[in-house]
Enzyme design. Structure first.
Site, short mmCIF file in Angstrom:
data_model
loop_
_atom_site.label_atom_id
_atom_site.label_comp_id
_atom_site.label_asym_id
_atom_site.label_seq_id
_atom_site.Cartn_x
_atom_site.Cartn_y
_atom_site.Cartn_z
N ASP A 201 37.68 2.47 -97.58
CA ASP A 201 37.52 3.11 -98.89
C ASP A 201 38.61 4.15 -99.17
O ASP A 201 38.43 5.03 -100.03
CB ASP A 201 36.14 3.77 -99.00
CG ASP A 201 35.03 2.76 -99.17
OD1 ASP A 201 35.34 1.60 -99.50
OD2 ASP A 201 33.85 3.12 -98.96
N LYS A 390 48.71 5.36 -75.69
CA LYS A 390 50.05 5.82 -76.05
C LYS A 390 49.89 7.17 -76.74
O LYS A 390 49.69 7.24 -77.96
CB LYS A 390 50.73 4.83 -76.99
CG LYS A 390 50.70 3.35 -76.53
CD LYS A 390 49.60 2.59 -77.19
CE LYS A 390 49.67 1.09 -77.01
NZ LYS A 390 49.99 0.54 -75.76
#
Length: 470
Positions: A201, A390
């Site tokens: 949204d 990461k």
């Protein structure tokens, strides 16, 4: 004249090494980082004034350890990347698959307008099917689903997996198809979309290292947070497979519009079908106090924005650098930057995998251990889990979470996506996660590493030759 098999292999290797010289990374000039100019920060209603931007940076500095990170490299980072620093966000760290899927699926269930999805790997397994069914339910309920997946990363997923979504009205786009007959632009099978992004949204975004796959069904945290063991987890245990250790971040606030914009840019660059009209960029109110920068990198750009940002941040570090990466095959500039940081007294700790889904990449990364150890960098290998996260946190105030590994592939060949989050609060949470992983890791001792076998050294150097391609 015919060539023998070994000659063919030699010619192939020479060709690859020649091609490797055709690509490169930008040289980041250290002196540029000390240039002073006002850092522009955006809020929920657009750019803030210079005074408002300065006040936010001063507040961040006052709440953390005195450091130049927040005013020394940000101007250069902004010039290199082009995306704004955006205030007023809430950033929540999510560890491993179970917690990430719980939060992500909950947000998707609440979608009313649209769900935009971009993944490197979307597998046709237990988790993938749950994900597809959830998207189908939202599409049928009136929320538009737009799905972008990578052709190589999802190579094992049959095309029929996506048919129910298309039939329900969802837009589905394959990034850079492997089949040259299906390409919509120049064919380059080496360029991949490695991003992992969900935008719901236009108000909440999820990004990081986690794909849609049942390998993430088991958590790497002790006790699995009290959850019952699923059939997939049991199968993993029975075959001795390690649980995957990964990190995701959930962001709410004005910065979500930047991640949405990056999704739209990729869709457009891939010549995807026109997206149905929806409220993709709603008015966003402040949700927290985090300052966030969305950074996307693409091989189509003149250089990797994430790489340039990271080099700038590392060179501005004053006290501490904490890096977690799943695949580590550094280029010379990154290697030198890490060595220089340790040389000027910065505590540099790197958390790396002890096992990997790519033994070749693991060997190539280990070829650089000795140079880092000699410089004073502390290296740790995570055990009892397959490390896939990461992340980085610098001086406790500059943090990043995303899809980008510290290797040539991420910096040169892949579409990648990271969030940079400023502030000591988020930085403290990042440090806690790093230290928890450290407790489950083994430090690489310089003397022990120097005595490793010649076979291991040979394997490392052989793998290192292919660094540009890994």
């Amino acid at each position: 004249m015919s060539t023998t098999p070994w000659c063919q292999r030699l010619l192939c290797l020479l060709l690859c090494l020649w091609l490797a010289g055709c690509g490169g990374l930008p040289s980041i000039v250290p002196d540029m980082a000390v240039q002073r100019r006002p850092v522009q920060i955006e809020g929920a209603r657009g750019p803030l004034t210079a005074a408002q931007s300065k006040a936010i940076l001063e507040r961040l500095q006052a709440r953390g350890t005195p450091t130049d990170v927040l005013d020394r490299h940000l101007a250069l980072e902004e010039a290199l990347v082009g995306s704004p620093l955006v205030a007023g966000n809430r950033a929540q760290l999510l560890q491993n698959g179970p917690a990430t899927y719980e939060a992500m699926f909950s947000a998707i269930r609440a979608a009313r307008d649209h769900v935009n999805v971009e993944f490197y790997i979307l597998e046709d397994d237990e988790v993938g099917q749950r994900f597809r069914e959830l998207l189908l339910e939202r599409q049928r309920a009136g929320a538009q689903v737009n799905l972008l997946y990578d052709s190589v990363g999802s190579l094992r997923t049959p095309k029929s997996f996506f048919d129910p979504l298309r039939e329900a009205g969802a837009r589905v786009l394959e990034f850079n198809p492997v089949n040259p007959l299906k390409v919509r632009r120049g064919w380059n099978v080496n360029q991949r979309d490695h991003r992992k992004l969900v935008v719901v949204d236009g108000r909440v975004a999820f990004l990081g290292g986690i794909n849609i796959s049942s390998v993430y069904s088991g958590g790497s945290l002790s006790g699995s947070r009290g959850r019952s063991v699923t059939e997939q987890q049991q199968r993993q245990r029975e075959r001795g497979a390690l649980p995957w250790r990964d990190t995701q971040v959930q962001i709410e606030g004005p910065a979500v519009a930047e991640f949405q914009r990056l999704f739209m840019q990729t869709w457009s660059a891939q010549h995807g079908p026109e997206l149905p009209a929806r409220d993709y960029f709603p008015t966003l109110q402040p949700q927290g106090r985090e300052v966030v920068r969305a950074i996307g990198s693409s091989p189509d750009e003149p250089y990797s924005f994430i790489y340039a940002t990271l080099i700038s941040a590392l060179r501005s570090a004053e006290t501490e650098i904490l890096i977690t990466t799943a695949y580590f095959v550094p280029d010379p500039q990154l290697l030198e930057t890490l060595q220089e940081a340790a040389g000027r007294g910065v505590k540099v700790k790197m958390l790396l995998p002890s096992r990997s889904d790519s033994a070749f990449v693991l060997a190539a990364g280990r070829a650089y251990y000795q140079a880092l150890l000699d410089a004073g960098v502390e290296l740790y290998e995570r055990h009892e889990a397959l490390l896939h996260a990461k992340t980085a946190v610098i001086d406790g105030v500059w943090s990043t979470v995303g899809s980008t590994n510290l290797d040539w592939r991420s910096f040169l060949h892949n579409q990648e996506l990271n969030a940079v989050v400023l502030g000591p609060g988020f930085g403290a949470r990042m440090r806690e996660v790093f230290n928890a992983d450290l407790a489950a890791s083994r430090r690489i001792e310089p003397a022990e590493w120097a005595s490793r076998s010649w076979k291991q050294r040979l394997a490392e150097q052989a793998a290192r030759l292919w660094a540009w391609w890994l």
